[in-house]
Design an enzyme around this catalytic site. Sequence first.
Site, PDB file in Angstrom:
ATOM      1  N   ASP B  10       0.528  -1.301  -0.602  1.00  0.00           N
ATOM      2  CA  ASP B  10      -0.289   0.079  -0.115  1.00  0.00           C
ATOM      3  C   ASP B  10       0.999   1.113  -0.003  1.00  0.00           C
ATOM      4  O   ASP B  10       2.193   0.941   0.245  1.00  0.00           O
ATOM      5  CB  ASP B  10      -0.746  -0.149   0.596  1.00  0.00           C
ATOM      6  CG  ASP B  10      -2.226   1.317   1.393  1.00  0.00           C
ATOM      7  OD1 ASP B  10      -2.576   1.789  -0.101  1.00  0.00           O
ATOM      8  OD2 ASP B  10      -2.228   1.741   2.009  1.00  0.00           O
ATOM      9  N   SER B  11       0.458   2.135  -0.008  1.00  0.00           N
ATOM     10  CA  SER B  11       0.882   3.125  -0.373  1.00  0.00           C
ATOM     11  C   SER B  11       1.374   3.775   1.075  1.00  0.00           C
ATOM     12  O   SER B  11       2.442   4.449   1.265  1.00  0.00           O
ATOM     13  CB  SER B  11       0.300   4.561  -0.937  1.00  0.00           C
ATOM     14  OG  SER B  11      -0.858   5.149   0.181  1.00  0.00           O
ATOM     15  N   CYS B  73      -4.498  -1.245  -1.532  1.00  0.00           N
ATOM     16  CA  CYS B  73      -4.414   0.233  -1.894  1.00  0.00           C
ATOM     17  C   CYS B  73      -5.629   0.634  -3.208  1.00  0.00           C
ATOM     18  O   CYS B  73      -5.802   0.045  -3.921  1.00  0.00           O
ATOM     19  CB  CYS B  73      -3.372   0.637  -2.686  1.00  0.00           C
ATOM     20  SG  CYS B  73      -3.306   2.269  -2.865  1.00  0.00           S
ATOM     21  N   THR B  75      -6.278   3.440  -4.509  1.00  0.00           N
ATOM     22  CA  THR B  75      -6.122   4.093  -5.552  1.00  0.00           C
ATOM     23  C   THR B  75      -5.317   2.854  -6.674  1.00  0.00           C
ATOM     24  O   THR B  75      -5.473   2.634  -7.705  1.00  0.00           O
ATOM     25  CB  THR B  75      -4.909   4.817  -5.329  1.00  0.00           C
ATOM     26  OG1 THR B  75      -5.423   5.923  -3.881  1.00  0.00           O
ATOM     27  CG2 THR B  75      -4.700   6.286  -6.537  1.00  0.00           C
ATOM     28  N   GLU B 151      -2.279   8.698   8.171  1.00  0.00           N
ATOM     29  CA  GLU B 151      -0.689   8.683   8.134  1.00  0.00           C
ATOM     30  C   GLU B 151      -0.378   9.153   9.683  1.00  0.00           C
ATOM     31  O   GLU B 151       1.166   9.562  10.177  1.00  0.00           O
ATOM     32  CB  GLU B 151      -0.342   9.427   7.335  1.00  0.00           C
ATOM     33  CG  GLU B 151      -0.485   8.191   5.679  1.00  0.00           C
ATOM     34  CD  GLU B 151       0.241   6.811   5.865  1.00  0.00           C
ATOM     35  OE1 GLU B 151       1.603   6.522   6.436  1.00  0.00           O
ATOM     36  OE2 GLU B 151      -0.769   6.021   5.407  1.00  0.00           O
ATOM     37  N   CYS B 181     -11.158   3.210   0.277  1.00  0.00           N
ATOM     38  CA  CYS B 181      -9.564   3.346   0.393  1.00  0.00           C
ATOM     39  C   CYS B 181      -9.115   2.133   1.785  1.00  0.00           C
ATOM     40  O   CYS B 181      -9.980   2.522   2.720  1.00  0.00           O
ATOM     41  CB  CYS B 181      -9.165   4.687   0.834  1.00  0.00           C
ATOM     42  SG  CYS B 181      -7.769   5.285   1.492  1.00  0.00           S
ATOM     43  N   THR B 182      -7.692   1.650   2.256  1.00  0.00           N
ATOM     44  CA  THR B 182      -7.796   0.925   2.852  1.00  0.00           C
ATOM     45  C   THR B 182      -7.365   1.702   4.494  1.00  0.00           C
ATOM     46  O   THR B 182      -7.503   1.315   5.121  1.00  0.00           O
ATOM     47  CB  THR B 182      -6.792  -0.027   2.313  1.00  0.00           C
ATOM     48  OG1 THR B 182      -5.481   1.037   2.082  1.00  0.00           O
ATOM     49  CG2 THR B 182      -7.336  -0.864   1.134  1.00  0.00           C
ATOM     50  N   HIS B 183      -7.620   2.715   4.018  1.00  0.00           N
ATOM     51  CA  HIS B 183      -7.197   3.514   5.395  1.00  0.00           C
ATOM     52  C   HIS B 183      -8.663   3.974   5.874  1.00  0.00           C
ATOM     53  O   HIS B 183      -7.988   4.680   7.310  1.00  0.00           O
ATOM     54  CB  HIS B 183      -6.176   5.116   5.311  1.00  0.00           C
ATOM     55  CG  HIS B 183      -4.732   5.295   4.554  1.00  0.00           C
ATOM     56  ND1 HIS B 183      -4.561   5.052   3.627  1.00  0.00           N
ATOM     57  CD2 HIS B 183      -3.359   5.449   5.029  1.00  0.00           C
ATOM     58  CE1 HIS B 183      -3.304   4.970   3.590  1.00  0.00           C
ATOM     59  NE2 HIS B 183      -2.919   5.492   4.275  1.00  0.00           N
TER      60      HIS B 183
END
Lengths: 262, 262
Positions: B10-11, B73, B75, B151, B181-183
């Site tokens: 992921d990012s 992710c 995106t 984050e 979005c995985t966040h």
Amino acid sequence: MDNRPIGMFDSGVGGITVFKEVIETMPNESMIYIGDTASFPYGSKSKETIIDLTKRRIETLIQKDVKLIVIACGTATSQALEEVQKMFDIPIIGIIKPTIKYLKKNNIKDIGIVATSGTIRSNGWEKEIMKEIPDAKVQNKACPLLAPMAEEGWTENEIAKLSVHEYMKDIKNIEALVLGCTHYPLFKASFLEEVGEDTKVINTGEMVSLAVKEYIEENNIKNDCKVKPTYSIYLTDTECNFLNVAKQLIKDEEIIKQIKKI
Amino acid sequence: MDNRPIGMFDSGVGGITVFKEVIETMPNESMIYIGDTASFPYGSKSKETIIDLTKRRIETLIQKDVKLIVIACGTATSQALEEVQKMFDIPIIGIIKPTIKYLKKNNIKDIGIVATSGTIRSNGWEKEIMKEIPDAKVQNKACPLLAPMAEEGWTENEIAKLSVHEYMKDIKNIEALVLGCTHYPLFKASFLEEVGEDTKVINTGEMVSLAVKEYIEENNIKNDCKVKPTYSIYLTDTECNFLNVAKQLIKDEEIIKQIKKI
């Protein structure tokens, strides 16, 4: 006399706070502004990447035949100014030195700095301050969400206020708070509320506009006023909220209408 | 049988919500996770850049000899999954298809999607939903600040709650809300409060873990359980808050201790 425009760039809409101060201080000068919205945010990127982005924006401005360049970005000033000054002959002004000149002149020692993670990590402000004011006491705080929040247009809502409050809670007993990222004057009301009226909140754009004026006068490169000044704003990516935020700041429809993609 | 690990990236820290679901669903499988924190955020980048970043992360995982790759992710799934599936032979699972399978199975038609700007702009979710559920009604909302907020570790404070409220105010009358979005599962409590108890809030990590399990069982590539599973987490940049957020999610000191820079 030199009728060429002043060039300026930032990672996004933040530098418009500097743009506004410069056109107010020097209403006869033409301006070209680049908002590097495709690469936003600079604040979380590595030093190498920021140097590369800064170099490319300066090359574009030189192609557009500007007489002087302002880096209207705290991250790019702290991480790349020295390097690009070595690479190019054109005069380049950042946001740090003009601000420190003001702090020194006003004998300010207890200083708070709020900026992006990249700027705080680089220690760029503190290093420059200690050179000029060796007995200064500096408190640093990275505020990584504020620039993205400004790009989203959230600068005066409850979320913005609470975020500024959260970031400011450990900064105490300062005479001046430097808004070390050009997006942060958009949150000035919230910062003022946090520090109280005895603390000066410094908009680096004001300091930069004075430095630009001084440079232009000393080097005799003012616009001769025979032609009306022009303003151009270019963005590297238009999929963003730039326009809405810029409108709040510039309040001049003629300038806003000219914004175009590079 | 295949004792090689599952690869995942992921990012940033968001994909850890998927990592957690996969290790809970398949406790015998080893895992390698890459958090591309140096390039965070993916959500505001162009399609070309996201394809390039995705390709490079997959190459690294292949070098580490994984048996299967999960793009944890939203995106990268919406903008790059199709392209990288053509480039590589290794099976690659994204977060969109497993989720749509669930929506279809449960006959859900009124669907809200919250995701990054890049994902919403690409229309990746809506296009895939309309293929499988042609009479679906989809409401999309980009929430560009939520991944940066996660984050930063701000997922349960008042700022997070107000931000979710702001983003959700135009989404009405849905049966399910997809956290695209995985966040975003980090903000699940706030999303639940917004939609009310009749609406299912979908954590794509749960759906992905079921898809991974199915793939591994159908292709007979389970770990044979003769060796204890291992977990490795790599970050491309360690100047970030990854550790604090990951700790809240994983709650296993042994895994946390292994985090290293790639």
